[in-house]
Design a protein around this motif. Sequence first.
Motif, mmCIF file in Angstrom:
data_model
loop_
_atom_site.group_PDB
_atom_site.id
_atom_site.type_symbol
_atom_site.label_atom_id
_atom_site.label_comp_id
_atom_site.label_asym_id
_atom_site.label_seq_id
_atom_site.Cartn_x
_atom_site.Cartn_y
_atom_site.Cartn_z
ATOM 1 N N LYS A 22 0.787 -1.306 -0.169
ATOM 2 C CA LYS A 22 -0.195 -0.055 0.011
ATOM 3 C C LYS A 22 0.733 1.187 0.122
ATOM 4 N N SER A 23 2.156 1.231 0.672
ATOM 5 C CA SER A 23 2.732 2.381 0.729
ATOM 6 C C SER A 23 4.097 2.601 -0.461
ATOM 7 N N LEU A 24 4.469 1.416 -1.011
ATOM 8 C CA LEU A 24 5.384 1.758 -1.968
ATOM 9 C C LEU A 24 5.014 2.366 -3.409
ATOM 10 N N ASN A 25 5.727 3.421 -3.668
ATOM 11 C CA ASN A 25 5.548 3.933 -4.845
ATOM 12 C C ASN A 25 6.635 3.912 -5.896
ATOM 13 N N LEU A 26 7.002 2.556 -5.974
ATOM 14 C CA LEU A 26 7.968 1.863 -6.889
ATOM 15 C C LEU A 26 7.381 0.546 -7.486
ATOM 16 N N PRO A 27 7.914 0.228 -8.601
ATOM 17 C CA PRO A 27 7.297 -1.028 -9.142
ATOM 18 C C PRO A 27 8.051 -2.158 -8.388
ATOM 19 N N PHE A 28 7.264 -3.325 -8.128
ATOM 20 C CA PHE A 28 7.800 -4.230 -7.347
ATOM 21 C C PHE A 28 7.006 -5.591 -7.804
ATOM 22 N N THR A 29 7.539 -6.541 -7.299
ATOM 23 C CA THR A 29 6.875 -7.894 -7.551
ATOM 24 C C THR A 29 6.803 -9.039 -6.412
ATOM 25 N N VAL A 30 5.855 -9.498 -6.060
ATOM 26 C CA VAL A 30 5.822 -10.143 -4.793
ATOM 27 C C VAL A 30 6.145 -11.526 -5.198
ATOM 28 N N LEU A 31 7.096 -12.061 -4.376
ATOM 29 C CA LEU A 31 7.529 -13.582 -4.659
ATOM 30 C C LEU A 31 6.802 -14.410 -3.556
ATOM 31 N N ASN A 32 6.390 -15.635 -4.068
ATOM 32 C CA ASN A 32 5.589 -16.389 -3.189
ATOM 33 C C ASN A 32 6.223 -17.703 -3.358
ATOM 34 N N GLY A 33 5.715 -18.937 -2.557
ATOM 35 C CA GLY A 33 6.228 -20.002 -2.669
ATOM 36 C C GLY A 33 6.322 -20.884 -4.150
ATOM 37 N N GLN A 34 5.507 -20.136 -4.968
ATOM 38 C CA GLN A 34 5.351 -20.843 -6.281
ATOM 39 C C GLN A 34 6.228 -20.140 -7.268
ATOM 40 N N THR A 35 6.987 -18.865 -6.917
ATOM 41 C CA THR A 35 7.604 -18.399 -7.902
ATOM 42 C C THR A 35 9.026 -19.182 -8.231
ATOM 43 N N GLU A 36 9.036 -19.561 -9.535
ATOM 44 C CA GLU A 36 10.053 -20.181 -9.759
ATOM 45 C C GLU A 36 11.407 -19.256 -10.436
ATOM 46 N N LYS A 37 11.020 -18.259 -11.000
ATOM 47 C CA LYS A 37 12.112 -17.193 -11.807
ATOM 48 C C LYS A 37 11.980 -15.835 -11.672
ATOM 49 N N PHE A 38 12.886 -15.217 -11.411
ATOM 50 C CA PHE A 38 12.984 -14.031 -11.447
ATOM 51 C C PHE A 38 14.415 -13.439 -11.803
ATOM 52 N N GLU A 39 14.384 -12.152 -12.516
ATOM 53 C CA GLU A 39 15.543 -11.726 -13.019
ATOM 54 C C GLU A 39 16.248 -10.396 -12.215
ATOM 55 N N THR A 40 15.522 -9.494 -12.429
ATOM 56 C CA THR A 40 15.813 -8.026 -12.003
ATOM 57 C C THR A 40 14.791 -7.586 -11.208
ATOM 58 N N GLY A 41 14.873 -6.602 -10.706
ATOM 59 C CA GLY A 41 13.902 -5.747 -9.857
ATOM 60 C C GLY A 41 14.010 -5.721 -8.471
ATOM 61 N N LEU A 42 12.849 -5.016 -7.834
ATOM 62 C CA LEU A 42 12.706 -5.179 -6.446
ATOM 63 C C LEU A 42 11.392 -6.215 -6.216
ATOM 64 N N PHE A 43 11.791 -6.906 -5.024
ATOM 65 C CA PHE A 43 10.997 -8.062 -4.842
ATOM 66 C C PHE A 43 10.583 -7.872 -3.222
ATOM 67 N N LEU A 44 9.231 -8.234 -3.116
ATOM 68 C CA LEU A 44 8.738 -8.391 -1.581
ATOM 69 C C LEU A 44 8.595 -9.807 -1.492
ATOM 70 N N THR A 45 8.881 -10.293 -0.264
ATOM 71 C CA THR A 45 8.706 -11.892 -0.085
ATOM 72 C C THR A 45 8.866 -12.009 1.514
ATOM 73 N N THR A 46 8.550 -13.113 1.975
ATOM 74 C CA THR A 46 8.366 -13.306 3.201
ATOM 75 C C THR A 46 9.658 -14.209 3.616
ATOM 76 N N ILE A 47 10.144 -14.324 4.722
ATOM 77 C CA ILE A 47 11.406 -14.813 5.229
ATOM 78 C C ILE A 47 10.978 -16.364 4.729
ATOM 79 N N HIS A 48 10.139 -16.903 5.078
ATOM 80 C CA HIS A 48 9.768 -18.304 4.571
ATOM 81 C C HIS A 48 9.869 -18.569 3.389
ATOM 82 N N CYS A 49 9.210 -17.906 2.220
ATOM 83 C CA CYS A 49 9.509 -17.883 0.737
ATOM 84 C C CYS A 49 11.062 -17.538 0.294
#
Length: 79
Positions: A22-49
């Motif tokens: 809700k508060s970030l004014n930047l592009p980001f991707t949320v990573l979850n346990g199903q995310t298999e591939k990512f390359e560049t950028g800002l990512f939000l995730t939990t410690i467990h994922c």
Amino acid sequence: MKNYRTTAIICKSEKDIKILQKSLNLPFTVLNGQTEKFETGLFLTTIHCEKGLEFEVFIIPFENDKNYSTEFDSGVLYT
């Protein structure tokens, strides 16, 4: 200032992710346990994922004695 290809904001819980979404004014991707591939950028995730993932830079928001008060919490931060 160096440009980093991957930066992760690693949250303790999904609740923390929702607050940041809700508060970030930047592009980001949320990573979850199903995310298999990512390359560049800002990512939000939990410690467990984030286990097994590598980032050039990481940020742990809301880190304080109240949110990380147990021995287990301290161990999670150490990983």
